[in-house]
Design a protein around this motif. Structure first.
Motif, PDB file in Angstrom:
ATOM      1  N   LEU A   1      -1.627  12.487  -1.626  1.00 29.55           N
ATOM      2  CA  LEU A   1       0.081  11.444  -0.420  1.00 29.55           C
ATOM      3  C   LEU A   1      -1.208  10.766  -0.034  1.00 29.55           C
ATOM      4  O   LEU A   1      -1.472  11.482   1.217  1.00 29.55           O
ATOM      5  N   ARG A   2      -0.814   9.350   0.152  1.00 27.31           N
ATOM      6  CA  ARG A   2      -1.575   8.699   1.605  1.00 27.31           C
ATOM      7  C   ARG A   2      -0.143   8.347   2.025  1.00 27.31           C
ATOM      8  O   ARG A   2       0.982   7.570   1.718  1.00 27.31           O
ATOM      9  N   ASP A   3      -0.498   8.204   3.578  1.00 28.93           N
ATOM     10  CA  ASP A   3      -0.143   7.126   4.480  1.00 28.93           C
ATOM     11  C   ASP A   3      -0.206   6.646   5.488  1.00 28.93           C
ATOM     12  O   ASP A   3      -0.399   6.431   6.141  1.00 28.93           O
TER      13      ASP A   3
ATOM     14  N   SER B   1     -10.975  -1.964 -10.340  1.00 22.25           N
ATOM     15  CA  SER B   1     -10.698  -1.722  -9.654  1.00 22.25           C
ATOM     16  C   SER B   1     -10.208  -0.914  -8.489  1.00 22.25           C
ATOM     17  O   SER B   1     -11.045   0.571  -9.182  1.00 22.25           O
ATOM     18  N   HIS B   2     -10.048  -0.844  -7.825  1.00 23.06           N
ATOM     19  CA  HIS B   2      -9.341   0.388  -6.242  1.00 23.06           C
ATOM     20  C   HIS B   2      -8.795   0.884  -7.171  1.00 23.06           C
ATOM     21  O   HIS B   2      -8.983   2.361  -6.732  1.00 23.06           O
ATOM     22  N   LYS B   3      -7.687   0.910  -7.725  1.00 23.06           N
ATOM     23  CA  LYS B   3      -6.645   0.972  -8.268  1.00 23.06           C
ATOM     24  C   LYS B   3      -6.741   2.698  -8.873  1.00 23.06           C
ATOM     25  O   LYS B   3      -7.329   3.459  -9.691  1.00 23.06           O
TER      26      LYS B   3
ATOM     27  N   ASP C   1       1.072  -1.270   0.143  1.00 15.66           N
ATOM     28  CA  ASP C   1      -0.358   0.114   0.054  1.00 15.66           C
ATOM     29  C   ASP C   1       0.877   1.437  -0.035  1.00 15.66           C
ATOM     30  O   ASP C   1       1.424   1.523   0.745  1.00 15.66           O
ATOM     31  N   GLY C   2       0.909   1.605  -1.058  1.00 12.27           N
ATOM     32  CA  GLY C   2       1.370   2.973  -1.024  1.00 12.27           C
ATOM     33  C   GLY C   2       2.076   3.374  -2.560  1.00 12.27           C
ATOM     34  O   GLY C   2       3.047   4.655  -2.408  1.00 12.27           O
ATOM     35  N   THR C   3       2.224   2.273  -2.859  1.00 11.95           N
ATOM     36  CA  THR C   3       3.147   2.894  -4.365  1.00 11.95           C
ATOM     37  C   THR C   3       2.932   3.465  -5.247  1.00 11.95           C
ATOM     38  O   THR C   3       4.404   4.218  -5.445  1.00 11.95           O
TER      39      THR C   3
HETATM   40  C1  HEM Z   1      -4.287   2.470  -4.167  1.00 16.81           C
HETATM   41  C2  HEM Z   1      -5.356  -0.271  -0.154  1.00 16.81           C
HETATM   42  C3  HEM Z   1      -8.760   3.043   0.931  1.00 16.81           C
HETATM   43  C4  HEM Z   1      -7.147   6.304  -2.484  1.00 16.81           C
HETATM   44  C5  HEM Z   1      -4.317   1.643  -3.570  1.00 16.81           C
HETATM   45  C6  HEM Z   1      -3.250   0.365  -3.144  1.00 16.81           C
HETATM   46  C7  HEM Z   1      -3.876  -0.597  -1.956  1.00 16.81           C
HETATM   47  C8  HEM Z   1      -4.674   0.520  -1.296  1.00 16.81           C
HETATM   48  C9  HEM Z   1      -3.364  -1.304  -2.112  1.00 16.81           C
HETATM   49  C10 HEM Z   1      -2.273  -0.156  -4.929  1.00 16.81           C
HETATM   50  C11 HEM Z   1      -1.049   0.130  -4.312  1.00 16.81           C
HETATM   51  C12 HEM Z   1      -0.889   1.912  -4.246  1.00 16.81           C
HETATM   52  O1  HEM Z   1      -0.652   2.793  -5.188  1.00 16.81           O
HETATM   53  O2  HEM Z   1      -0.301   1.881  -3.251  1.00 16.81           O
HETATM   54  C13 HEM Z   1      -6.455   0.823   0.260  1.00 16.81           C
HETATM   55  C14 HEM Z   1      -6.895   0.517   1.774  1.00 16.81           C
HETATM   56  C15 HEM Z   1      -7.398   1.334   1.924  1.00 16.81           C
HETATM   57  C16 HEM Z   1      -7.751   2.455   1.363  1.00 16.81           C
HETATM   58  C17 HEM Z   1      -6.842  -0.879   2.243  1.00 16.81           C
HETATM   59  C18 HEM Z   1      -8.955   0.973   3.358  1.00 16.81           C
HETATM   60  C19 HEM Z   1      -9.486  -0.084   3.700  1.00 16.81           C
HETATM   61  C20 HEM Z   1      -8.158   4.367   0.051  1.00 16.81           C
HETATM   62  C21 HEM Z   1      -9.140   6.019   0.215  1.00 16.81           C
HETATM   63  C22 HEM Z   1      -8.690   6.330  -0.657  1.00 16.81           C
HETATM   64  C23 HEM Z   1      -8.122   5.732  -1.419  1.00 16.81           C
HETATM   65  C24 HEM Z   1     -10.137   5.895   0.998  1.00 16.81           C
HETATM   66  C25 HEM Z   1      -9.161   7.607  -1.103  1.00 16.81           C
HETATM   67  C26 HEM Z   1     -10.500   8.899  -0.916  1.00 16.81           C
HETATM   68  C27 HEM Z   1      -5.904   5.322  -3.595  1.00 16.81           C
HETATM   69  C28 HEM Z   1      -5.176   5.916  -4.151  1.00 16.81           C
HETATM   70  C29 HEM Z   1      -4.392   4.903  -4.947  1.00 16.81           C
HETATM   71  C30 HEM Z   1      -4.296   3.445  -4.125  1.00 16.81           C
HETATM   72  C31 HEM Z   1      -5.279   7.098  -5.195  1.00 16.81           C
HETATM   73  C32 HEM Z   1      -3.471   5.172  -6.239  1.00 16.81           C
HETATM   74  C33 HEM Z   1      -4.222   4.493  -7.848  1.00 16.81           C
HETATM   75  C34 HEM Z   1      -3.146   5.121  -8.483  1.00 16.81           C
HETATM   76  O3  HEM Z   1      -2.517   4.197  -8.603  1.00 16.81           O
HETATM   77  O4  HEM Z   1      -3.308   6.005  -8.976  1.00 16.81           O
HETATM   78  N1  HEM Z   1      -4.436   1.506  -2.106  1.00 16.81           N
HETATM   79  N2  HEM Z   1      -6.931   1.699   0.152  1.00 16.81           N
HETATM   80  N3  HEM Z   1      -7.338   4.428  -1.187  1.00 16.81           N
HETATM   81  N4  HEM Z   1      -5.606   4.468  -2.596  1.00 16.81           N
HETATM   82 FE1  HEM Z   1      -6.228   2.925  -1.925  1.00 16.81          FE
END
Ligand code: HEM
Length: 328
Positions: free
Chosen positions: A246-248, A228-230, A156-158
């Motif tokens: 920026l996610r931390d 997907s989430h991404k 998470d954070g890549t």
């Molecule tokens: C991407 C996990 C919640 C925004 C990702 C990735 C994971 C992840 C594993 C892919 C690796 C990465 O690029 O970091 C989670 C988990 C969450 C969560 C476990 C909560 C249960 C959120 C929320 C937001 C968010 C609430 C925004 C409001 C993003 C963004 C990316 C991302 C912007 C990158 C997308 C890209 O590839 O450009 N997240 N996330 N995430 N997540 Fe989450």
């Protein structure tokens, strides 16, 4: 590379670009309505820099950092009539299946260090200084889990912005010159249903996240039936410009209580970008095709703050103190 030993350089308070750490504390408090409570808070915010130094200097290798962020209501009490353009309370979201609640919070302290004991010590002294004028509404201690994985097993954070992209995505610019260098902060505390997640096969988990699990490679899902989430969290304007945040995030949990969570924290230059990500996750794109990560992750909090720069925080405190009784 210069020969400077960065491990030995103190990190100023309010450094949004502080490095990812092994340990973090997310502390959310509300401030009582009395003017004396407000005066106390202003005086502690004014000395935040010194507090970080007092604890951080005991081991500079511990890389202690702290960012104080201020919610909409407290901002108006400290600085009536002058606020960052987009600052407002977290708007709850109601999707067809999943909802995001809005929960109280006047101040967020994002405390990071390589050493859990330094986070603990800083939080202890901070709360002691804040005294009875504040009430703790949420307190989460997060930890780095192997190679920065969340508890669902994915790295998470890549995709976080780095280098010059970091300030361009996370810090306010000329569009709101009085608050340039500050950042909007959105937090949500998620709890995961680990049993349900473990029941679905890895390829399906990968389709939900949009990356492979072991080696963390992005999956192209342009033609997939469901985003997907991404992909849902990727925001583009009509000209194809991407807007990042920026996610931390940090995992947290107590296995003995069956508690497994992700503390989401996003710093952004434009609050609308984070809000749009949330809309796409909860409402879906197209509407109804929501983020399936939410079938396994439930938000228990949701709060918006503004993180001022260090000089901005000083000026805010000094202005407020002119109107307030002296703190005891
Ligand atoms: C991407 C996990 C919640 C925004 C990702 C990735 C994971 C992840 C594993 C892919 C690796 C990465 O690029 O970091 C989670 C988990 C969450 C969560 C476990 C909560 C249960 C959120 C929320 C937001 C968010 C609430 C925004 C409001 C993003 C963004 C990316 C991302 C912007 C990158 C997308 C890209 O590839 O450009 N997240 N996330 N995430 N997540 Fe989450």
């Amino acid at each position: 590379m210069s020969g400077k030993n960065w491990d030995r350089v103190p990190i100023d308070a309010q450094s949004i670009d502080a490095p990812l750490s092994l340990s973090a504390v997310f502390l959310v408090v509300t401030v009582a309505s009395e003017q004396s409570a407000l005066a106390k808070v202003a005086s502690v915010l004014g000395e935040l820099d010194d507090l970080v130094k007092n604890v951080g200097f005991r081991d500079l290798g511990g890389r202690l950092s702290c960012i104080a962020s201020i919610g909409h209501d407290l901002w108006d009490r400290l600085s009536p009539g002058r606020r960052p353009l987009e600052l407002k309370p977290f708007a709850p979201i109601k999707g067809a299946v999943h909802s995001a609640p809005s929960t109280p919070g006047d101040l967020l302290f994002h405390i990071r260090s390589e050493r859990p004991d330094m986070c603990f010590e800083f939080e202890r002294i901070l709360l002691d200084r804040l005294g009875s004028g504040v009430a703790v509404v949420d307190e989460v201690t997060g930890f780095r889990y192997f190679d920065a994985r969340d508890l669902l097993g994915f790295v998470d954070g890549t995709a976080n912005p780095t280098g010059l992209d970091l300030p361009a995505s996370a810090l306010i610019g000329d569009e709101d010159a009085d608050f340039a260098g500050g950042s909007y902060v959105v937090v949500q505390k998620y709890l995961h249903d680990m049993q349900a997640w473990a029941r679905i096969p890895t390829p399906e988990q990968e389709a939900i996240i949009g990356r492979t699990k072991i080696d963390n490679i992005e999956i192209d899902d342009d033609d997939a039936p469901r985003k997907s989430h991404k992909s849902l969290a990727t925001i583009e304007d009509a000209d194809g410009n991407e807007y990042d945040i920026l996610r931390d995030n940090m995992p947290f949990g107590r296995p003995g209580q069956n508690e497994f969570g992700t503390y989401f924290i996003g710093y952004s230059r434009y609050l609308w970008v984070t809000e749009k990500m949330l809309q796409r996750m909860y409402i879906g794109d197209p509407p109804g095709a929501y983020d399936r990560l939410l079938d396994f992750s439930t938000p228990h909090t949701g709060t918006t703050f503004f993180a001022p720069t260090r000089p901005m925080l000083q000026a805010l405190v000094e202005d407020a103190q002119k109107q307030l009784p002296a703190a005891r």
